[in-house]
Write a protein that holds these residues in place. Structure first.
Motif, mmCIF file in Angstrom:
data_model
loop_
_atom_site.group_PDB
_atom_site.id
_atom_site.type_symbol
_atom_site.label_atom_id
_atom_site.label_comp_id
_atom_site.label_asym_id
_atom_site.label_seq_id
_atom_site.Cartn_x
_atom_site.Cartn_y
_atom_site.Cartn_z
ATOM 1 N N LYS A 1 27.615 -4.422 -22.314
ATOM 2 C CA LYS A 1 27.010 -5.268 -21.295
ATOM 3 C C LYS A 1 26.224 -6.382 -22.011
ATOM 4 N N PRO A 2 26.041 -7.535 -21.361
ATOM 5 C CA PRO A 2 25.314 -8.629 -22.015
ATOM 6 C C PRO A 2 23.901 -8.225 -22.446
ATOM 7 N N ILE A 3 23.537 -8.615 -23.663
ATOM 8 C CA ILE A 3 22.218 -8.336 -24.240
ATOM 9 C C ILE A 3 21.815 -9.524 -25.111
ATOM 10 N N PRO A 4 20.518 -9.695 -25.398
ATOM 11 C CA PRO A 4 20.126 -10.716 -26.367
ATOM 12 C C PRO A 4 20.608 -10.326 -27.770
ATOM 13 N N SER A 5 20.596 -11.280 -28.677
ATOM 14 C CA SER A 5 21.045 -11.001 -30.042
ATOM 15 C C SER A 5 20.042 -10.110 -30.756
ATOM 16 N N GLY A 6 20.476 -9.555 -31.894
ATOM 17 C CA GLY A 6 19.606 -8.696 -32.685
ATOM 18 C C GLY A 6 20.344 -7.463 -33.153
ATOM 19 N N THR A 7 19.613 -6.590 -33.842
ATOM 20 C CA THR A 7 20.174 -5.319 -34.289
ATOM 21 C C THR A 7 19.670 -4.211 -33.380
ATOM 22 N N TYR A 8 20.600 -3.387 -32.900
ATOM 23 C CA TYR A 8 20.290 -2.336 -31.945
ATOM 24 C C TYR A 8 20.599 -0.963 -32.532
ATOM 25 N N ARG A 9 19.745 -0.012 -32.208
ATOM 26 C CA ARG A 9 20.061 1.373 -32.517
ATOM 27 C C ARG A 9 21.172 1.830 -31.563
ATOM 28 N N VAL A 10 22.223 2.431 -32.086
ATOM 29 C CA VAL A 10 23.335 2.899 -31.263
ATOM 30 C C VAL A 10 22.892 4.106 -30.438
ATOM 31 N N VAL A 11 23.190 4.055 -29.120
ATOM 32 C CA VAL A 11 22.807 5.131 -28.199
ATOM 33 C C VAL A 11 24.011 5.496 -27.326
ATOM 34 N N PRO A 12 24.008 6.716 -26.748
ATOM 35 C CA PRO A 12 25.150 7.142 -25.914
ATOM 36 C C PRO A 12 25.441 6.207 -24.746
ATOM 37 N N GLU A 13 24.416 5.537 -24.203
ATOM 38 C CA GLU A 13 24.629 4.630 -23.078
ATOM 39 C C GLU A 13 25.604 3.512 -23.443
ATOM 40 N N MET A 14 25.631 3.138 -24.727
ATOM 41 C CA MET A 14 26.582 2.117 -25.177
ATOM 42 C C MET A 14 28.021 2.598 -24.995
ATOM 43 N N VAL A 15 28.267 3.865 -25.334
ATOM 44 C CA VAL A 15 29.610 4.419 -25.200
ATOM 45 C C VAL A 15 30.035 4.422 -23.738
ATOM 46 N N ARG A 16 29.098 4.781 -22.851
ATOM 47 C CA ARG A 16 29.421 4.784 -21.423
ATOM 48 C C ARG A 16 29.808 3.386 -20.955
ATOM 49 N N ASP A 17 29.056 2.372 -21.386
ATOM 50 C CA ASP A 17 29.357 0.996 -20.969
ATOM 51 C C ASP A 17 30.675 0.502 -21.550
ATOM 52 N N LEU A 18 31.004 0.949 -22.767
ATOM 53 C CA LEU A 18 32.254 0.516 -23.398
ATOM 54 C C LEU A 18 33.470 1.206 -22.805
ATOM 55 N N VAL A 19 33.292 2.455 -22.401
ATOM 56 C CA VAL A 19 34.425 3.232 -21.894
ATOM 57 C C VAL A 19 34.644 2.987 -20.408
ATOM 58 N N GLU A 20 33.558 2.969 -19.624
ATOM 59 C CA GLU A 20 33.690 2.901 -18.174
ATOM 60 C C GLU A 20 33.970 1.491 -17.666
ATOM 61 N N ALA A 21 33.284 0.501 -18.219
ATOM 62 C CA ALA A 21 33.479 -0.861 -17.689
ATOM 63 C C ALA A 21 33.177 -1.909 -18.753
ATOM 64 N N PRO A 22 34.001 -1.966 -19.837
ATOM 65 C CA PRO A 22 33.759 -3.005 -20.843
ATOM 66 C C PRO A 22 34.006 -4.390 -20.265
ATOM 67 N N LEU A 23 33.287 -5.387 -20.754
ATOM 68 C CA LEU A 23 33.485 -6.745 -20.254
ATOM 69 C C LEU A 23 34.878 -7.255 -20.565
ATOM 70 N N ARG A 24 35.474 -6.748 -21.638
ATOM 71 C CA ARG A 24 36.830 -7.167 -22.009
ATOM 72 C C ARG A 24 37.456 -6.061 -22.853
ATOM 73 N N SER A 25 38.741 -5.835 -22.646
ATOM 74 C CA SER A 25 39.448 -4.867 -23.479
ATOM 75 C C SER A 25 39.648 -5.458 -24.867
ATOM 76 N N HIS A 26 39.191 -4.736 -25.896
ATOM 77 C CA HIS A 26 39.216 -5.292 -27.249
ATOM 78 C C HIS A 26 39.098 -4.147 -28.245
#
Length: 821
Positions: free
Chosen positions: A189-214
């Protein structure tokens, strides 16, 4: 003019002229000598420099740059600064120090700490046909490999994880030896730039409704699973830095010329843009946030970014901006529309052109720029050489034009930087620089910096954990800010414009129907519509739109059903229950209540809500029969009105929603109802095609014989042209009708399609709305009474059009009845 003032102006202009002449001479000398000096430095780099010599040369370059960037900019000075900065980067890369780019990205203090420490981490960067990995020890890359996918391999996250684990095992690199994993982020999902700690919520956003298949979407899930396999998931630091979805755009850059389409910052090579911006600022000995810059990533995809105050406030993304090796970039919308209308292009064609079949591939037949250059040098005919030259100039001008476009905010842009695979081509960079024409310093930074940026993010997160951002917090805060901005963008300055058409002119779009309903209401009054079972999102959205879209309300609404459920839904959609625009009637029998209100004249039109269609129709049919409003031979049927992008008029078809397998008599009644609807759209003599699988009578196809008899029954009518049997292609496509030598009057230009059964009607409905981009409105005609039916899949515009169609129909039928009496 005062003589004294005049003389001062003349003296000042003369002095400026002298200074300009002098400056021009100095600039020419400086340009010639600097070009020779930089060429000599380049040659020394190729031959190998001693460490001491390199330091002296870098010091000299730095001093020259420091002086010139403080000087008044001019084309000559800008050219020298750009070339000098490019040379500094080239010298650093050729020098003895390991990982110069990472050092620049971290800064001296953090780079020193990382060099002395023993952090060891894995870097994951999945691509379309391979997974690139690297292992870092401190600042140094100690291992790298690209794991290619075989053509017959099933591509999946699990398969790639096993391939990475197996390679590391063969290389003698235990998973348990890592302190962290740096993952390519993908389309979160859209976020500001920077370095992020990877969390499970990221996987949910990538699997369930990614902004683009890639393919990059696999990076974070792969990292989390490899960390689990390492047996120390809680101890490992998993990070992602500047994914493709960073969004820092200024509000003004989100606005487009159409209010319903808004831009965001997703779809750019942020790892590359942020890295080269920081590196160039460091080369200039400036804090990055103080350096306004424009950066260009020229690789398989092309994106441009404007850096202001440390953020990318303007953007040309990789999908809808500039042409690249296989993407067309933005194409003139007028020509696209004409190509779709002429059927030269389909929506699918357009998607492929924008994503995989445009750009260099379309223009010259290859998506490999260097293959084109190689062919230019060996094998190309004179005409082909001329074409390649044209394409090079086209791409260079588009790149330079895009970079200059990102200076249109009036900011003091200090530098431009170009990176990516295409930056390695001196001839192409020369063409781009020629088009920029010295307006800004241009730094050429060949190659890719994504791995350096991912590594720097991981190192910074390890030694300065306070710099790590929280994904959910940043995502949700940005979402709220964008929602508030959208509210501003959507705010009408003037109420919706109503387009007046000449009285009696055919309505040709759904917007025409909506406008006609407003004008009809203005000439009469706002009718009252009863939503039967009003705890229904589709009906509530249509009602809300009807009272907010135009200069005045199109209808009042009585909401029938459970009071609490309706009140809750009204609250969610900001409906004010004022007992005028909106009134709730609490009832357990909404159909009976609706029919009673209709009989009493307290409501004018019924609209289906959350109840079953058959329950509503049963109640209405009983009421119409008992009141004598349904005459003998009349049936209840649904007529759909379709606005198809490739047509210049509306299409009606019936029945795709109500009557399942009507016999011949019922189909004629359905045709009569459809005629009432299209006559209401001011189509005086509609062309009606009675559809079958064939356009000739075939005794083995029952619908063809039935269609012939129906057409014969309407042959003497002067208010319609009815022909049958007709196949759908002959009814809808002029070219096919001509190709099949169809001799009737309906040759690909039908206004109405009468379908044989609900199966064909429903298939046509779903095909048009899901595959052709068509918008659809519909009305159920119950004798001479319209009834509104909306579907969950309808757009807001379609729902409003259905409501408008019924309102216009209601008044026209009422006025006709008054005139006849």
């Amino acid at each position: 003019m005062n003589a004294n003032l005049r003389n001062k102006i003349i003296e000042a202009v003369a002095e400026i002229g002298k200074i300009n002449v002098s400056m021009s001479a100095f600039e020419r000398d400086l340009t010639v000598t600097s070009e020779a000096w930089l060429a000599d430095l380049s040659e020394q780099i190729k031959q190998g420099m001693e460490t001491l010599d390199a330091r002296i040369m870098q010091s000299d370059l730095s001093a020259v740059i420091e002086v010139l960037i403080k000087s008044p900019p001019s084309p000559g000075i800008n050219t020298i600064v750009g070339n000098a900065l490019s040379m500094m980067l080239e010298m650093e890369r050729a020098g003895q120090k390991k990982s110069p780019a990472i050092r620049r990205l971290l800064g001296p203090s953090l780079a020193q700490e990382a060099q002395q420490g023993d952090i060891r981490f894995l870097l994951l960067n999945p691509g379309t046909v391979s997974t690139r990995i690297a292992v870092y020890q401190g600042l140094e890359q100690v291992h790298r490999f690209e794991i290619h996918l075989l053509p017959d391999e099933d591509d999946s996250i699990d398969h790639r994880i096993k391939a990475v684990a197996a390679h590391l095992d063969r290389a003698g690199i235990p998973l348990g030896s890592f302190d962290g994993i740096a993952c390519q982020g993908g389309f979160l999902k859209p976020i500001p730039s920077g370095t992020y700690r990877v969390v499970p919520e990221m996987v949910r956003d990538l699997v369930e409704a990614p902004l683009r298949s890639h393919a990059s979407n696999m990076g974070i899930p792969m990292g989390m699973e490899l960390a689990r396999m390492a047996g120390s998931q809680k101890d490992l630091l998993l990070t992602t830095t500047d994914p493709f979805v960073c969004d820092e755009l200024d509000l003004v850059d989100r606005v487009t010329g159409f209010v319903k389409i808004k831009r965001n910052g997703a779809g750019a090579h942020y790892l590359s843009h942020k890295a080269v911006w920081r590196i160039v600022a460091s080369l200039m000995n400036q804090a990055p946030e103080h350096v306004n810059a424009v950066t260009a990533h020229l690789g398989g995809g092309t994106s441009l970014a404007a850096h202001r105050r440390g953020q990318v406030t303007m953007l040309i993304d990789a999908y809808s901006g500039l042409p690249s090796t296989s993407r067309s970039g933005a194409i003139d919308i007028d020509r696209v529309v004409k190509s779709i209308k002429s059927k030269e292009l389909s929506i699918r064609d357009l998607e492929q052109i924008l994503d995989s079949r445009g750009g260099l591939l379309s223009l010259v037949g290859t998506n490999d720029f260097y293959a084109m250059i190689g062919f230019l040098r060996q094998g190309a005919t004179p005409v082909q050489r001329k074409k390649i030259e044209l394409v090079q100039n086209f791409m260079a001008r588009k790149i330079a034009g895009g970079m200059l476009k990102l200076t249109a905010d009036g900011a003091d842009v200090r530098v431009m930087a170009i990176t990516g695979g295409l930056a390695s081509n001196p001839d192409m960079m020369h063409r781009v620089k020629q088009n920029i024409a010295g307006r800004y310093p241009v730094v050429v930074m060949p190659g890719y910096f994504e791995h350096d940026a991912l590594a720097a993010g991981q190192i910074r997160g390890y030694y300065a954990p306070e710099s790590l951002k929280d994904y959910e917090t940043e995502r949700d805060a940005l979402k709220k800010r964008r929602h508030d901005e959208d509210t501003l963008i959507d705010t009408p300055v003037f109420k919706r414009e109503i387009r007046f058409k000449k009285k009696g002119a055919p309505l040709t779009t759904l917007d025409d129907i909506i406008d006609a309903a407003y004008l009809t209401v203005e000439a009469n009054y706002a009718p009252t519509i009863a939503i039967v079972g009003a705890s229904n999102e589709e009906a509530i959205q249509a009602a809300k739109k009807a009272n907010e879209e135009g200069q005045f309300r199109i209808s009042k609404f009585v909401l029938l059903g459970d009071f609490q459920e309706i009140s809750q839904m009204a609250y969610e959609y900001d409906l004010v229950i004022d007992n005028d625009n909106y009134t709730i009637i609490d009832t357990e029998t909404p159909v009976e209540e609706a029919v009673s209100l209709l009989d009493q004249g307290k409501v004018d039109i019924l609209m289906k809500g959350s109840i079953h269609t058959e329950d509503l129709l049963r109640g209405v049919f009983k009421y119409l029969k008992s009141s004598g409003l349904l005459q003998k031979g009349q049936v209840m049927s649904h007529t759909a009105i379709v606005d198809i992008p490739t047509r210049n008029k509306l299409l009606a078809f019936s029945d795709g929603a109500l009557n399942t397998y009507p016999d011949e008599q019922k189909r004629m009644a359905i045709l009569e109802n459809a005629l009432k609807v299209v006559h209401n759209l001011n189509i005086k003599v509609p062309k009606v095609a009675v559809i079958s699988a064939v356009e000739n009578v075939n005794r083995s196809v029952d619908s063809s014989m039935e269609a012939e008899r129906i057409a014969a029954r309407f042959a003497d009518r002067d208010d319609c042209i009815v022909e049958g049997p007709l196949s759908l292609d002959v009814a809808m496509d002029v070219g096919i009708a001509e190709e099949k030598h169809y001799t009737g009057r309906i040759r690909g230009n039908a206004d109405v399609l009468i379908l044989p059964d609900i199966d064909s009607g429903n298939i046509l409905w779903k095909t048009l709305t899901t595959q052709s981009g068509a918008a659809l409105a519909g009305v159920i005609l119950c004798g001479d009474m319209p009834l509104i039916l909306t579907s969950r899949g309808d757009s807001i515009r379609s729902k409003l059009a259905s409501l408008s169609l019924a309102v216009k129909f209601y008044f026209d039928l009422k006025n006709q009845s008054r005139e006849s009496s």
